[in-house]
Design a protein around this motif. Structure first.
Motif, PDB file in Angstrom:
ATOM      1  N   SER A  10       0.683  -1.211  -0.079  1.00 28.27           N
ATOM      2  CA  SER A  10      -0.061   0.055   0.029  1.00 28.27           C
ATOM      3  C   SER A  10       0.761   1.492   0.174  1.00 28.27           C
ATOM      4  O   SER A  10       1.752   1.782   1.001  1.00 28.27           O
ATOM      5  CB  SER A  10      -0.874  -0.180   1.221  1.00 28.27           C
ATOM      6  N   ASN A  11       0.637   2.124  -1.103  1.00 26.22           N
ATOM      7  CA  ASN A  11       1.269   3.436  -0.769  1.00 26.22           C
ATOM      8  C   ASN A  11       0.856   4.411   0.164  1.00 26.22           C
ATOM      9  O   ASN A  11       1.526   5.083   0.842  1.00 26.22           O
ATOM     10  CB  ASN A  11       0.691   4.215  -2.209  1.00 26.22           C
ATOM     11  N   HIS A  12      -0.534   3.998   0.727  1.00 26.19           N
ATOM     12  CA  HIS A  12      -1.216   4.929   1.774  1.00 26.19           C
ATOM     13  C   HIS A  12      -0.414   4.447   2.942  1.00 26.19           C
ATOM     14  O   HIS A  12      -0.043   5.476   3.785  1.00 26.19           O
ATOM     15  CB  HIS A  12      -2.532   4.646   1.788  1.00 26.19           C
ATOM     16  N   ALA A  56      -5.977   8.379 -12.086  1.00 24.13           N
ATOM     17  CA  ALA A  56      -6.128   7.031 -12.016  1.00 24.13           C
ATOM     18  C   ALA A  56      -7.384   7.113 -10.628  1.00 24.13           C
ATOM     19  O   ALA A  56      -7.233   8.088  -9.830  1.00 24.13           O
ATOM     20  CB  ALA A  56      -4.897   6.375 -11.475  1.00 24.13           C
ATOM     21  N   VAL A  57      -7.802   6.081 -10.738  1.00 16.44           N
ATOM     22  CA  VAL A  57      -9.042   5.936  -9.411  1.00 16.44           C
ATOM     23  C   VAL A  57      -8.816   4.445  -8.656  1.00 16.44           C
ATOM     24  O   VAL A  57      -8.484   3.529  -9.458  1.00 16.44           O
ATOM     25  CB  VAL A  57     -10.419   5.853 -10.069  1.00 16.44           C
ATOM     26  N   GLY A  58      -8.725   4.814  -7.439  1.00 14.01           N
ATOM     27  CA  GLY A  58      -8.774   3.550  -6.426  1.00 14.01           C
ATOM     28  C   GLY A  58     -10.138   3.566  -5.605  1.00 14.01           C
ATOM     29  O   GLY A  58     -10.988   2.821  -5.807  1.00 14.01           O
ATOM     30  N   THR A  59      -9.838   4.394  -4.472  1.00 11.38           N
ATOM     31  CA  THR A  59     -11.334   4.462  -3.754  1.00 11.38           C
ATOM     32  C   THR A  59     -12.181   5.662  -4.209  1.00 11.38           C
ATOM     33  O   THR A  59     -13.274   5.588  -3.945  1.00 11.38           O
ATOM     34  CB  THR A  59     -10.874   5.003  -2.391  1.00 11.38           C
ATOM     35  N   LEU A 102       6.428   5.689 -14.385  1.00 18.49           N
ATOM     36  CA  LEU A 102       4.897   5.589 -13.958  1.00 18.49           C
ATOM     37  C   LEU A 102       4.812   4.318 -13.055  1.00 18.49           C
ATOM     38  O   LEU A 102       5.684   3.438 -13.271  1.00 18.49           O
ATOM     39  CB  LEU A 102       4.149   5.248 -15.338  1.00 18.49           C
ATOM     40  N   ASP A 103       4.015   4.079 -12.369  1.00 14.66           N
ATOM     41  CA  ASP A 103       3.956   3.112 -11.250  1.00 14.66           C
ATOM     42  C   ASP A 103       2.805   1.935 -12.095  1.00 14.66           C
ATOM     43  O   ASP A 103       2.130   2.346 -12.978  1.00 14.66           O
ATOM     44  CB  ASP A 103       3.075   3.504  -9.820  1.00 14.66           C
ATOM     45  N   PRO A 104       3.101   0.798 -11.675  1.00 13.16           N
ATOM     46  CA  PRO A 104       2.213  -0.407 -12.397  1.00 13.16           C
ATOM     47  C   PRO A 104       0.904  -0.563 -11.940  1.00 13.16           C
ATOM     48  O   PRO A 104       0.238  -0.922 -12.775  1.00 13.16           O
ATOM     49  CB  PRO A 104       3.189  -1.695 -12.059  1.00 13.16           C
ATOM     50  N   ILE A 105       0.740  -0.019 -10.812  1.00 17.12           N
ATOM     51  CA  ILE A 105      -0.769  -0.224 -10.203  1.00 17.12           C
ATOM     52  C   ILE A 105      -1.835   0.916 -10.863  1.00 17.12           C
ATOM     53  O   ILE A 105      -3.065   0.648 -10.943  1.00 17.12           O
ATOM     54  CB  ILE A 105      -0.714  -0.107  -8.943  1.00 17.12           C
ATOM     55  N   TYR A 106      -1.155   2.025 -10.867  1.00 19.46           N
ATOM     56  CA  TYR A 106      -2.269   3.310 -10.978  1.00 19.46           C
ATOM     57  C   TYR A 106      -1.840   4.001 -12.438  1.00 19.46           C
ATOM     58  O   TYR A 106      -2.650   4.121 -13.401  1.00 19.46           O
ATOM     59  CB  TYR A 106      -2.188   4.242 -10.003  1.00 19.46           C
ATOM     60  N   THR A 107      -0.922   4.811 -12.393  1.00 23.85           N
ATOM     61  CA  THR A 107      -0.681   5.743 -13.273  1.00 23.85           C
ATOM     62  C   THR A 107      -0.190   5.180 -14.567  1.00 23.85           C
ATOM     63  O   THR A 107      -0.605   5.657 -15.752  1.00 23.85           O
ATOM     64  CB  THR A 107       0.536   6.676 -12.803  1.00 23.85           C
ATOM     65  N   THR A 148      -0.426  10.784 -10.209  1.00 21.46           N
ATOM     66  CA  THR A 148      -0.567  10.688  -8.762  1.00 21.46           C
ATOM     67  C   THR A 148       0.589   9.978  -7.846  1.00 21.46           C
ATOM     68  O   THR A 148       0.360   9.813  -6.626  1.00 21.46           O
ATOM     69  CB  THR A 148      -1.900   9.827  -8.346  1.00 21.46           C
ATOM     70  N   GLY A 149       1.573   9.320  -8.457  1.00 16.21           N
ATOM     71  CA  GLY A 149       2.757   8.942  -7.677  1.00 16.21           C
ATOM     72  C   GLY A 149       2.818   7.378  -7.666  1.00 16.21           C
ATOM     73  O   GLY A 149       2.429   6.794  -8.863  1.00 16.21           O
ATOM     74  N   GLY A 150       3.057   6.902  -6.519  1.00 18.60           N
ATOM     75  CA  GLY A 150       2.984   5.210  -6.330  1.00 18.60           C
ATOM     76  C   GLY A 150       4.252   4.729  -6.664  1.00 18.60           C
ATOM     77  O   GLY A 150       4.113   3.543  -7.032  1.00 18.60           O
TER      78      GLY A 150
HETATM   79  C1  LIG Z   1      -3.951   5.843  -3.935  1.00 12.64           C
HETATM   80  C2  LIG Z   1      -3.529   5.878  -5.354  1.00 12.64           C
HETATM   81  C3  LIG Z   1      -4.460   6.424  -6.462  1.00 12.64           C
HETATM   82  C4  LIG Z   1      -5.913   6.186  -6.076  1.00 12.64           C
HETATM   83  O1  LIG Z   1      -6.506   7.396  -5.294  1.00 12.64           O
HETATM   84  P1  LIG Z   1      -7.872   7.263  -4.857  1.00 12.64           P
HETATM   85  O2  LIG Z   1      -8.120   8.686  -4.074  1.00 12.64           O
HETATM   86  O3  LIG Z   1      -8.157   6.078  -3.927  1.00 12.64           O
HETATM   87  O4  LIG Z   1      -8.696   7.039  -5.714  1.00 12.64           O
HETATM   88  C5  LIG Z   1      -4.181   6.592  -7.489  1.00 12.64           C
HETATM   89  N1  LIG Z   1      -2.850   6.835  -7.946  1.00 12.64           N
HETATM   90  C6  LIG Z   1      -1.744   6.336  -7.231  1.00 12.64           C
HETATM   91  C7  LIG Z   1      -0.378   6.515  -7.344  1.00 12.64           C
HETATM   92  C8  LIG Z   1      -2.168   5.822  -5.501  1.00 12.64           C
HETATM   93  O5  LIG Z   1      -1.241   5.804  -4.839  1.00 12.64           O
END
Ligand SMILES: *Cc1c(COP(=O)(O)O)cnc(C)c1O
Length: 282
Positions: free
Chosen positions: A44-46, A150-153, A227-232, A259-261
């Motif tokens: 988790s990035n968070h 990118a969208v997670g939550t 770029l990161d593999p999960i989101y960007t 958004t990083g990651g």
């Molecule tokens: C957590 C994260 C997201 C998703 O953000 P949400 O606010 O949860 O939609 C996108 N990009 C990166 C790199 C993240 O770490």
């Protein structure tokens, strides 16, 4: 297309997680809290962002981590090792307990174990987090027709939607499967003029394939932007694919939010190695 490098806000509290923590840590301080507690998975990035921000601002941090098997192996996990190096204390729980993590009894049980804490939800999304994400777009960004992220939550895109110029269109690229996200986002914003592009999750959260790996590696060489593999990476793959398909009108100005990651690359490479797949180059 331009890229807003939110990944460069801070070396470890990357991108949107920095935005999401900002007002929460202010609130925690105002409430006199000295301890942050939050939830997350092993990559988790968070979790890492919370650990680093807590250390920088003088909080203790507790990470409640999904998967009790990690009790034995977490030293070999890049994300958890870095979080621990920044002083985060872990509690590993089973996947079943993790599903019930927001139940009041469980939160009280954690209070009995750790004392009083300021609770940050999984992924960091709450109203204060969205308020922080409303600061991603600046007045000069109104020259763009389309803003993507990118969208997670859904917290980050909600902040962007709330702060966008009325003529701007926001496109979100979910990193995971499922159509619950639209409803989630509607809880945080009443505005329209946004859309989720759901064709680029590559099979689900943290799922990737050789085509995506190659895209990310080629992108880094061609544009000097990691770029990161999960989101960007998935978002950027999606934007390029839409451009190729003629989705955007000619002369459309696109602002892609990075958004990083990037810390996720280490964990992903460890997994790719076991599968004999090509590695991501940073
Ligand atoms: C957590 C994260 C997201 C998703 O953000 P949400 O606010 O949860 O939609 C996108 N990009 C990166 C790199 C993240 O770490």
């Amino acid at each position: 297309m331009f890229i807003k490098r939110e990944d460069e806000l801070h070396p470890l509290i990357s991108g949107n997680k920095y935005r999401k923590l900002k007002y929460n840590l202010e609130r925690a301080k105002a409430e006199g809290s000295t301890k942050l507690l939050t939830f997350g998975g092993a990559y988790s990035n968070h979790i890492l962002a919370t650990a680093v921000a807590a250390k920088e601002q003088g909080f203790e941090a507790i990470g409640v981590i999904r998967g009790d098997e990690l009790q034995e192996t977490w030293h070999f996990n890049h994300t958890l090792k870095s979080a621990a190096d920044h002083g985060m204390q872990f509690k590993f729980i089973s996947r079943e307990d993790y599903r019930n993590k927001n139940a009041p009894e469980f939160l009280n049980y954690l209070r009995a174990e750790f004392g009083d804490y300021y609770l940050l939800p999984e992924g960091g999304t709450n109203n204060l987090a969205i308020q922080g994400c409303e600061e991603i777009l600046l007045p000069e960004d109104t020259i763009f027709d389309v803003v993507t992220c990118a969208v997670g939550t859904g917290g980050t895109i909600s902040g962007i939607i709330n702060s966008r110029n009325k003529k701007q269109h926001v496109l979100g690229f979910p990193a995971l499967k499922g159509d619950f996200l639209k409803k989630e986002i509607k809880k945080h914003t009443h505005q329209n003029n946004w859309k989720l592009i759901t064709d680029y999750h590559f099979g689900g959260y943290a799922k990737i394939d050789v085509e995506l790996i190659n895209f990310i590696n080629n992108f880094a060489v061609a544009h000097q932007v990691p770029l990161d593999p999960i989101y960007t990476g998935k978002m950027m793959f999606g934007i390029f694919n839409l451009i190729k398909k003629g989705y955007f009108r000619p002369q459309t100005k696109i602002l892609a939010i990075h958004t990083g990651g990037l810390q996720g690359v280490f964990g992903m490479n460890a997994i790719l190695k076991t599968k004999n797949l090509p590695l991501l180059q940073l």
